[in-house]
Design an enzyme around this catalytic site. Structure first.
Site, mmCIF file in Angstrom:
data_model
loop_
_atom_site.group_PDB
_atom_site.id
_atom_site.type_symbol
_atom_site.label_atom_id
_atom_site.label_comp_id
_atom_site.label_asym_id
_atom_site.label_seq_id
_atom_site.Cartn_x
_atom_site.Cartn_y
_atom_site.Cartn_z
ATOM 1 N N LYS A 156 -12.185 -1.584 6.229
ATOM 2 C CA LYS A 156 -11.417 -2.586 6.949
ATOM 3 C C LYS A 156 -11.930 -2.676 8.395
ATOM 4 O O LYS A 156 -12.371 -3.713 8.834
ATOM 5 C CB LYS A 156 -9.919 -2.246 6.942
ATOM 6 N N ASP A 163 -1.530 6.526 6.316
ATOM 7 C CA ASP A 163 -2.648 5.686 5.885
ATOM 8 C C ASP A 163 -2.922 4.702 7.027
ATOM 9 O O ASP A 163 -2.087 3.868 7.347
ATOM 10 C CB ASP A 163 -2.243 4.951 4.604
ATOM 11 N N TRP A 182 0.825 -1.213 0.000
ATOM 12 C CA TRP A 182 0.000 0.000 0.000
ATOM 13 C C TRP A 182 0.851 1.250 0.000
ATOM 14 O O TRP A 182 0.566 2.212 -0.724
ATOM 15 C CB TRP A 182 -0.987 -0.012 1.172
HETATM 16 C C1 LIG Z 1 -7.317 -1.677 1.593
HETATM 17 C C2 LIG Z 1 -6.260 -0.665 1.771
HETATM 18 C C3 LIG Z 1 -6.104 0.415 0.887
HETATM 19 C C4 LIG Z 1 -6.958 0.582 -0.349
HETATM 20 O O1 LIG Z 1 -8.231 0.912 0.027
HETATM 21 P P1 LIG Z 1 -9.353 1.279 -1.072
HETATM 22 O O2 LIG Z 1 -10.385 1.948 -0.233
HETATM 23 O O3 LIG Z 1 -9.781 0.004 -1.682
HETATM 24 O O4 LIG Z 1 -8.732 2.203 -2.053
HETATM 25 C C5 LIG Z 1 -5.124 1.340 1.140
HETATM 26 N N1 LIG Z 1 -4.329 1.224 2.215
HETATM 27 C C6 LIG Z 1 -4.443 0.205 3.086
HETATM 28 C C7 LIG Z 1 -3.543 0.146 4.251
HETATM 29 C C8 LIG Z 1 -5.410 -0.770 2.890
HETATM 30 O O5 LIG Z 1 -5.526 -1.789 3.759
#
Ligand SMILES: *Cc1c(COP(=O)(O)O)cnc(C)c1O
Length: 360
Positions: A195, A171, A101
């Site tokens: 998540k 993030d 990511w």
């Molecule tokens: C799932 C995830 C993403 C991507 O998320 P989307 O909403 O599908 O764009 C980005 N960063 C992390 C840490 C993730 O687990």
């Protein structure tokens, strides 16, 4: 009705009381005679939902008054571009690459300016978080970027990089609200909610207000300019109303559970049950370095792809689902987010023990 233990990395398990409340309110939200999906986002009822969600999130995380909470669309991945667009005025940003990511975000930033890779753990298939002591932030960096919990590799920053006056951007998609954090240490905290918080379709960004301005890269679409969302109470256009509503119910549930301190204790207990088992197992092995292990995503392998496949298939028959690992790590991955009950983790470990005995 049978509910399974759902170890999916995302979209992922939600608290049962939240699903029940949403079901009860489905046809008639609080006497409005309609569901939240059907009402105007400009209605008093929806404004109440949005305001309560923001207030509860501020309360849960202890968000200081000089931070804005933005409800955005396009998932976390859209912010990979929005972050440089909003922050890279000086043309330079530092990235720490600790998994897929952060690597994706780093690649995206290269389209908008000079993105430096300060450190990477790719040499170890991202099984660890780079050492924070050796991080040297560029003097001219607009921001430093991390992915605090790498969902695929199951690593978590247990220590943040020292960035001085350079804003830290994190993030937190897969560790959102899993434990208390000091918001003031960050310039931007953001994540997709699917998540650990709610349904897909919503991203939340918590942004220090001096980082929100009209001075964005020329190419920035109106919708990706954070100021657009900030000036319009996250309602420049129709927001993802349903996702905001469910996330708001999850915030209330988290408060009912005793807030993030109580969640952190529960999450540490849950993770310990699984890691303690892995550490003594002769068959299963965790793939992340011990010091860097995530509380939320636990990848593990047997070292034999056929045996992994057998485990995944038999686990599914025992109500343990979505445990297959990401293809870049292989094996299994148990995502044990806030809404995964302790009994779920115990059921998983009991099944692993039985499987180990049978396949020794
Ligand atoms: C799932 C995830 C993403 C991507 O998320 P989307 O909403 O599908 O764009 C980005 N960063 C992390 C840490 C993730 O687990």
């Amino acid at each position: 009705m049978t509910r399974v233990y759902n170890f999916s990395a995302g979209p992922a398990v939600l608290p049962e009381p939240v699903l029940q409340q949403a079901a009860a309110e489905m046809l008639d939200y609080k006497g409005t005679g309609m569901s939240v999906m059907e009402m105007s986002h400009r209605s008093k009822a929806f404004q109440g939902i949005l305001d309560a969600a923001e207030a509860d999130l501020r309360d849960l995380m202890g968000i200081p008054a000089n931070y804005k909470v933005l409800f955005l669309q396009g998932g976390a991945s859209t912010q990979f571009a929005a972050i440089p667009m909003n922050l890279m005025g000086g043309g330079v940003a530092d990235y720490i690459v600790s998994g897929s990511w952060s690597k994706k975000a780093f690649k995206e930033a290269q389209r908008y300016g000079r993105a430096n890779c300060l450190a990477s753990s790719e040499d170890g298939n991202f099984s660890y978080v780079p050492a924070m002591d050796s991080i040297k932030v560029s003097s001219d960096a607009d921001y430093v970027y991390i992915c605090q919990n790498e969902t695929i590799y199951g690593t978590l920053y247990h220590q943040l990089p020292e960035t001085g006056t350079v804003p830290l951007v994190a993030d937190v998609s897969s560790c959102f609200l899993s434990e208390p954090i000091d918001v003031a240490r960050y310039g931007v905290i953001y994540g997709g909610v699917q998540k650990n918080v709610g349904p897909a379709g919503l991203a939340i960004a918590i942004v220090r207000d001096d980082l929100i301005s009209d001075e964005v890269l020329e190419c920035t679409p109106t919708m990706l300019k954070w100021k657009t969302a900030a000036d319009n109470g996250s309602m420049y256009n129709t927001p993802p109303c349903w996702a905001i509503y469910i996330s708001g119910l999850v915030f209330q549930w988290l408060k009912d559970q005793g807030g993030l301190t109580a969640m952190a204790e529960r999450n540490r207990r849950k993770a310990a049950v699984l890691y303690d088992f892995l550490d003594q197992s002769q068959l299963f092995e965790g793939t992340a370095r011990k010091e860097d292990r995530s509380l939320m995503n636990v990848p593990f392998i047997t070292g034999d792809a056929d045996l992994d496949a057998k485990f995944i298939a038999e686990a599914a028959d025992h109500g343990i689902q979505n445990i297959k690992g990401h293809r870049s790590v292989g094996g299994m991955r148990a995502s044990i987010y806030n809404a995964m009950p302790e009994e779920g983790v115990k059921a998983l470990v009991d099944f692993m023990a039985a499987f180990e005995k049978e396949n020794a």
